[in-house]
Design a protein around this motif. Structure first.
Motif, short mmCIF file in Angstrom:
data_model
loop_
_atom_site.label_atom_id
_atom_site.label_comp_id
_atom_site.label_asym_id
_atom_site.label_seq_id
_atom_site.Cartn_x
_atom_site.Cartn_y
_atom_site.Cartn_z
N VAL A 64 24.50 37.48 -14.50
CA VAL A 64 23.70 38.48 -14.72
C VAL A 64 22.55 37.90 -15.67
O VAL A 64 21.54 37.65 -15.72
N LEU A 65 22.80 38.82 -16.87
CA LEU A 65 22.47 38.65 -17.68
C LEU A 65 21.29 37.02 -18.70
O LEU A 65 20.46 37.01 -18.61
N TRP A 69 24.98 46.40 -18.66
CA TRP A 69 25.33 46.86 -17.75
C TRP A 69 24.36 48.16 -17.02
O TRP A 69 23.52 48.43 -15.67
N GLY A 95 13.56 42.56 -13.02
CA GLY A 95 14.60 41.48 -13.10
C GLY A 95 15.20 41.76 -11.34
O GLY A 95 15.47 40.95 -10.86
N GLY A 96 14.24 42.37 -10.42
CA GLY A 96 14.63 42.12 -9.41
C GLY A 96 14.90 40.88 -8.53
O GLY A 96 15.33 40.49 -7.94
N PRO A 139 28.43 40.65 -15.52
CA PRO A 139 26.87 41.51 -16.07
C PRO A 139 26.71 41.30 -16.59
O PRO A 139 25.77 40.40 -17.19
N GLN A 163 20.68 47.05 -5.45
CA GLN A 163 20.19 46.62 -4.28
C GLN A 163 21.20 46.66 -3.47
O GLN A 163 20.79 46.23 -1.89
N ASN A 188 17.09 40.57 -22.73
CA ASN A 188 17.77 39.37 -22.12
C ASN A 188 18.53 37.74 -23.16
O ASN A 188 19.23 37.08 -23.00
N ASP A 201 16.25 47.92 -10.18
CA ASP A 201 15.63 46.54 -9.04
C ASP A 201 17.07 46.15 -10.01
O ASP A 201 16.59 45.06 -9.37
N VAL A 224 20.83 46.67 -17.21
CA VAL A 224 20.37 46.26 -16.22
C VAL A 224 20.46 46.06 -14.87
O VAL A 224 20.03 46.24 -13.79
N LEU A 225 22.55 46.29 -14.57
CA LEU A 225 23.00 45.75 -13.40
C LEU A 225 22.68 46.85 -12.53
O LEU A 225 22.47 46.84 -11.22
N LEU A 246 20.85 44.65 -9.17
CA LEU A 246 21.54 43.57 -8.23
C LEU A 246 22.14 44.82 -7.82
O LEU A 246 22.47 44.89 -6.50
N ILE A 247 23.45 45.34 -8.20
CA ILE A 247 24.29 46.45 -7.52
C ILE A 247 23.07 47.72 -6.70
O ILE A 247 23.94 47.69 -6.12
N ASN A 285 19.49 36.25 -15.86
CA ASN A 285 18.07 36.88 -16.05
C ASN A 285 16.99 35.89 -17.54
O ASN A 285 15.72 36.61 -16.92
#
Lengths: 292, 257
Positions: free
Chosen positions: B24-25, A123, B36-37, B21, A135, B231, A130, A125-126, A132-133, B28
């Motif tokens: 995505v992990l 979470w 990670g963008g 989540p 953006q 990650n 930068d 990271v999300l 995903l969420i 990535n």
């Protein structure tokens, strides 16, 4: 006479190992926390001599009531959201054919077993600027480009629901699985609306599961520390953060103990209430079975 | 009769919420880009870098040593506790049950704090040993609960049959009850093992210098380290989790048959 003594001996033989272990490493340490809350700190990060009320008195400092209040509301909201999502989910899963039910159950169990830190990190990271969420929300013009999704109480709440939801779904599902769904059909046949049937037949039928789910979410939530530490900020600290700060940063163990005492009392209230409710129900059920 | 679709939609949304989540992990972890963008192309770079991280391997070793030893001891203590709770009733067992049940609901931080103070009061050196003692303490309860649940569905007439045929209680327990309960004990052991591997909060309170476990290492990486490495490490942990869940499902299935 002799067999009863032997039985007594066998009982102690299988009871003593775990009982003694838990008395020494669970009950005794808890008592020590209560004792140290009345001790002064010494300047070397240890525990001073003598006894004092001043550690407990210093909790009156206006910072603490605010943190205790925040801890209570975040935990309550987390629990309510987990129940609101968990009950319909259990209702749905319990009515599936056995094969598909196993698949859905597995899908709930996997996050339950997945590393706690990994899920919180995912979470972070999300929600990262930068991520995903962030953006996606900026692209949809739902949030400002420099608004932060991380380090606030909203992020803490979101991740708490994410982390504790399996703990709510599993006990509710276990109760719903034993529920006789024909009762709902019967109520519907007798003219009840589906909402009414759900509310007055299903919910009372699974109340034990709901009670367990409540305890499994609310109590750990009260003691949450890692989640507000990783995705929260200075304005979303909970009591757990303060305990850790006093222990690791300030090395003031009596102060950390005093906060732990507060947390223990906060945990004991719902726990005792829950246990009493369960016991009352059990007694009720026993009386019922005996035809009284 | 019209059925509400709310339960179906809630379930689907929750599952999406559970897995987004994690997905995505995983994606990535194969992303060559350090931030990670955006997608920088497929790469195994982070997994390769992970191999060079000596501290991680050291922490993993500590974690496994603790997990295996804490599981072994807590299975013995927890199973014996479950037998006691199931076979005997009375004041002693009510107290015993309360003691087994309470650690399940006490927040980790309270358990960590109280054990830390206990070890400080004893002037014990914080080390792998203190982490081991702490892990056994919380694992006992989980093992006891899992085994107790199995004992409750267990058909005790089989044990009685063995006793009628001349076995004493211990022989019947050892030769009949224990083998039949093995899947339950196995499930309890897996749960204890997973909880021990995953525990951060309690370990963090009672860990000393040189006794860093994998979750403690991951925590400090989350706080200060490089996200791509975490990650990759997380994906490895996920794979281990899937294998463990699969095993525990196998153990449960056997019971259904």
């Amino acid at each position: 006479m002799k067999t009863s003594r032997r039985r007594r001996y066998t009982e102690w033989l299988v009871t003593l190992p775990s009982l003694a272990w838990l008395v020494v490493l669970f009950v005794l340490p808890t008592l020590i926390v209560f004792a140290i809350a009345f001790k002064p700190a010494n300047p070397y990060g240890g525990i001073g001599a003598g006894w004092t009320w001043s550690t407990l008195a210093s909790l009156g400092n206006p910072n603490y009531p605010a943190i205790i209040w925040r801890t209570l509301w975040i935990s309550t909201t987390t629990t309510v959201l987990c129940l609101l999502l968990g009950i319909p989910m259990a209702y749905f899963m319990a009515q599936l054919p056995p094969r598909r039910r196993q698949v859905f159950l597995l899908l709930v169990i996997i996050p339950f077993w997945t590393s706690f830190l990994v899920r919180i990190f995912a979470w972070k990271v999300l929600l990262h600027p930068d991520g995903l969420i962030k953006q996606a929300l900026v692209a949809l013009h739902l949030v400002d480009a420099d608004a932060s999704l991380l380090y606030n109480a909203g992020a803490v709440l979101l991740v708490m629901v994410y982390t504790y939801l399996p703990f709510a779904v599993l006990p509710i599902y276990a109760a719903a699985e034993k529920f006789e769904f024909a009762l709902i059909e019967a109520a519907r046949d007798l003219g009840a609306s589906s909402w009414k049937a759900f509310r007055s037949i299903f919910l009372p039928g699974i109340r034990r599961g709901i009670l367990t789910a409540f305890l499994m979410v609310f109590i750990p939530a009260l003691g949450a520390y890692v989640i507000p530490d990783i995705v929260g900020g200075p304005h979303s600290e909970m009591i757990g953060n303060k305990i850790a700060q006093r222990t690791f940063v300030d090395r003031n163990l009596p102060h950390a103990s005093a906060l732990s005492v507060i947390l223990t009392l906060a945990v004991l209230a719902p726990l005792t209430a829950g246990m009493l409710m369960q016991r009352k129900k059990d007694r009720h059920a026993v009386l019922h079975q005996e035809g009284l | 009769m019209k059925r509400s679709r709310i339960p179906l939609y809630t379930t689907c949304l929750v599952l999406l919420f559970f897995y987004l989540p994690i997905a995505v992990l995983v994606i990535n972890s194969f992303n060559a880009s350090k931030f990670g963008g955006g997608w920088g192309g497929f790469s195994l770079r982070w997994y390769r870098e992970l191999i060079d991280q000596r501290e991680i391997w050291h922490a993993l070793r500590n974690t496994l040593v603790i997990a295996f030893s804490a599981t072994a001891l807590s299975v013995v203590l927890g199973t014996s506790a479950a037998f006691a709770l199931h076979r005997f009733t009375g004041r002693l067992q009510r107290l015993h049950y309360t003691l087994i049940y309470t650690p399940l609901v006490v927040p980790d931080i309270l358990m960590g704090m109280s054990l830390l103070l206990f070890f400080v009061a004893l002037s014990a050196q914080l080390s792998l040993l203190t982490i081991f003692l702490a892990h056994v303490t919380f694992c006992i309860s989980y093992v006891a609960m899992v085994v107790l649940a199995r004992l409750q569905d267990f058909d005790f007439s089989i044990v009685e049959a063995a006793q009628d045929l001349g076995a004493n209680w211990w022989t019947a327990a050892w030769r009949v009850l224990l083998p039949m309960l093995a899947p339950g004990i196995g499930a309890g052991a897996l749960l204890a093992f997973t909880l021990s591997i995953d525990d951060f909060v309690i370990s963090f309170f009672v860990a000393g210098p040189g006794s860093t476990t994998l979750p403690i290492r991951i925590y400090s990486m989350i706080k200060h380290g490089s996200p791509p490495l975490i990650n990759a490490l997380s994906v490895l942990l996920l794979v281990i989790t899937f294998v463990l869940v699969w095993f525990s499902q196998k153990l449960t299935e056997e019971k259904i048959k």
